[in-house]
Design a protein around this motif. Structure first.
Motif, PDB file in Angstrom:
ATOM      1  N   LEU A  40       0.823  -1.206   0.000  1.00 12.70           N
ATOM      2  CA  LEU A  40       0.000   0.000   0.000  1.00 12.70           C
ATOM      3  C   LEU A  40       0.859   1.258   0.000  1.00 12.70           C
ATOM      4  CD1 LEU A  40      -2.833  -1.055   2.458  1.00 12.70           C
ATOM      5  CD2 LEU A  40      -3.038  -0.680  -0.005  1.00 12.70           C
ATOM      6  N   THR A  41       1.936   1.246   0.764  1.00 14.03           N
ATOM      7  CA  THR A  41       2.847   2.394   0.806  1.00 14.03           C
ATOM      8  C   THR A  41       3.463   2.639  -0.563  1.00 14.03           C
ATOM      9  OG1 THR A  41       3.326   1.988   3.132  1.00 14.03           O
ATOM     10  CG2 THR A  41       4.940   3.305   1.907  1.00 14.03           C
ATOM     11  N   GLU A  42       3.890   1.577  -1.231  1.00 16.02           N
ATOM     12  CA  GLU A  42       4.462   1.701  -2.570  1.00 16.02           C
ATOM     13  C   GLU A  42       3.429   2.214  -3.571  1.00 16.02           C
ATOM     14  OE1 GLU A  42       7.742   1.224  -3.860  1.00 16.02           O
ATOM     15  OE2 GLU A  42       7.957   1.588  -1.724  1.00 16.02           O
ATOM     16  N   ALA A  43       2.203   1.735  -3.489  1.00 17.84           N
ATOM     17  CA  ALA A  43       1.149   2.185  -4.400  1.00 17.84           C
ATOM     18  C   ALA A  43       0.876   3.675  -4.217  1.00 17.84           C
ATOM     19  CB  ALA A  43      -0.124   1.376  -4.178  1.00 17.84           C
ATOM     20  N   VAL A  44       0.827   4.134  -2.980  1.00 14.21           N
ATOM     21  CA  VAL A  44       0.594   5.554  -2.712  1.00 14.21           C
ATOM     22  C   VAL A  44       1.773   6.388  -3.212  1.00 14.21           C
ATOM     23  CG1 VAL A  44       0.356   7.272  -0.873  1.00 14.21           C
ATOM     24  CG2 VAL A  44      -0.995   5.161  -0.807  1.00 14.21           C
ATOM     25  N   ARG A  45       2.982   5.911  -2.978  1.00 12.20           N
ATOM     26  CA  ARG A  45       4.179   6.634  -3.440  1.00 12.20           C
ATOM     27  C   ARG A  45       4.175   6.766  -4.964  1.00 12.20           C
ATOM     28  NH1 ARG A  45       8.710   5.508  -5.752  1.00 12.20           N
ATOM     29  NH2 ARG A  45       8.379   3.272  -5.682  1.00 12.20           N
ATOM     30  N   ARG A  51       1.165  11.602 -10.330  1.00 12.23           N
ATOM     31  CA  ARG A  51       0.415  12.868 -10.309  1.00 12.23           C
ATOM     32  C   ARG A  51       1.357  14.056 -10.479  1.00 12.23           C
ATOM     33  NH1 ARG A  51      -4.712  13.106  -6.353  1.00 12.23           N
ATOM     34  NH2 ARG A  51      -6.062  11.936  -7.756  1.00 12.23           N
ATOM     35  N   ALA A  52       2.528  13.993  -9.874  1.00  9.99           N
ATOM     36  CA  ALA A  52       3.503  15.083 -10.006  1.00  9.99           C
ATOM     37  C   ALA A  52       3.964  15.184 -11.457  1.00  9.99           C
ATOM     38  CB  ALA A  52       4.697  14.841  -9.084  1.00  9.99           C
ATOM     39  N   GLU A  54       2.194  14.354 -14.092  1.00  7.51           N
ATOM     40  CA  GLU A  54       1.063  14.905 -14.857  1.00  7.51           C
ATOM     41  C   GLU A  54       1.016  16.426 -14.723  1.00  7.51           C
ATOM     42  OE1 GLU A  54      -2.476  12.975 -13.506  1.00  7.51           O
ATOM     43  OE2 GLU A  54      -1.891  11.045 -14.371  1.00  7.51           O
ATOM     44  N   LYS A  55       1.291  16.940 -13.556  1.00 10.26           N
ATOM     45  CA  LYS A  55       1.261  18.391 -13.338  1.00 10.26           C
ATOM     46  C   LYS A  55       2.404  19.080 -14.080  1.00 10.26           C
ATOM     47  CE  LYS A  55      -1.143  18.370  -8.955  1.00 10.26           C
ATOM     48  NZ  LYS A  55      -1.069  18.649  -7.521  1.00 10.26           N
ATOM     49  N   ASP A  56       3.555  18.400 -14.182  1.00 10.09           N
ATOM     50  CA  ASP A  56       4.714  18.977 -14.863  1.00 10.09           C
ATOM     51  C   ASP A  56       4.605  18.870 -16.382  1.00 10.09           C
ATOM     52  OD1 ASP A  56       5.829  19.606 -12.435  1.00 10.09           O
ATOM     53  OD2 ASP A  56       7.146  17.837 -12.368  1.00 10.09           O
ATOM     54  N   ASP A  57       3.806  17.931 -16.873  1.00  4.86           N
ATOM     55  CA  ASP A  57       3.672  17.685 -18.315  1.00  4.86           C
ATOM     56  C   ASP A  57       2.227  17.929 -18.737  1.00  4.86           C
ATOM     57  OD1 ASP A  57       4.153  16.952 -20.923  1.00  4.86           O
ATOM     58  OD2 ASP A  57       3.976  14.808 -20.525  1.00  4.86           O
ATOM     59  N   PRO A  58       1.864  19.172 -19.047  1.00  6.56           N
ATOM     60  CA  PRO A  58       0.466  19.485 -19.351  1.00  6.56           C
ATOM     61  C   PRO A  58       0.070  19.175 -20.798  1.00  6.56           C
ATOM     62  CG  PRO A  58       1.760  21.488 -19.387  1.00  6.56           C
ATOM     63  CD  PRO A  58       2.693  20.354 -19.009  1.00  6.56           C
ATOM     64  N   SER A  59       0.475  18.041 -21.329  1.00 11.69           N
ATOM     65  CA  SER A  59       0.176  17.711 -22.740  1.00 11.69           C
ATOM     66  C   SER A  59      -1.202  17.175 -22.945  1.00 11.69           C
ATOM     67  CB  SER A  59       1.170  16.706 -23.270  1.00 11.69           C
ATOM     68  OG  SER A  59       1.269  15.566 -22.452  1.00 11.69           O
TER      69      SER A  59
END
Length: 59
Positions: A40-45, A51-52, A54-59
């Protein structure tokens, strides 16, 4: 002494899934509970990392 910062939750798993997790945990020298927490920890990481990106690559 038990770590009071951890939450206890009831978790219901199928017998087959539990057995798979138990074998995997044994292979990695963890308890089943420890293996579930690790996964679960790995999945959240990974989700946070994706998500980070996706925010950096707004394509």
């Amino acid at each position: 002494m038990a770590d009071k910062s951890k939450k206890q939750i009831p978790l219901r798993l199928s017998a087959s899934l539990y057995e798979e997790l138990a074998r995997w945990a044994e292979d990695e020298f963890r308890s089943v509970n420890g293996q579930i927490e690790y996964l679960l920890t790995e999945a959240v990481r990974r989700r946070k990392k994706d998500r980070a990106k996706e925010k950096d690559d707004p394509s």
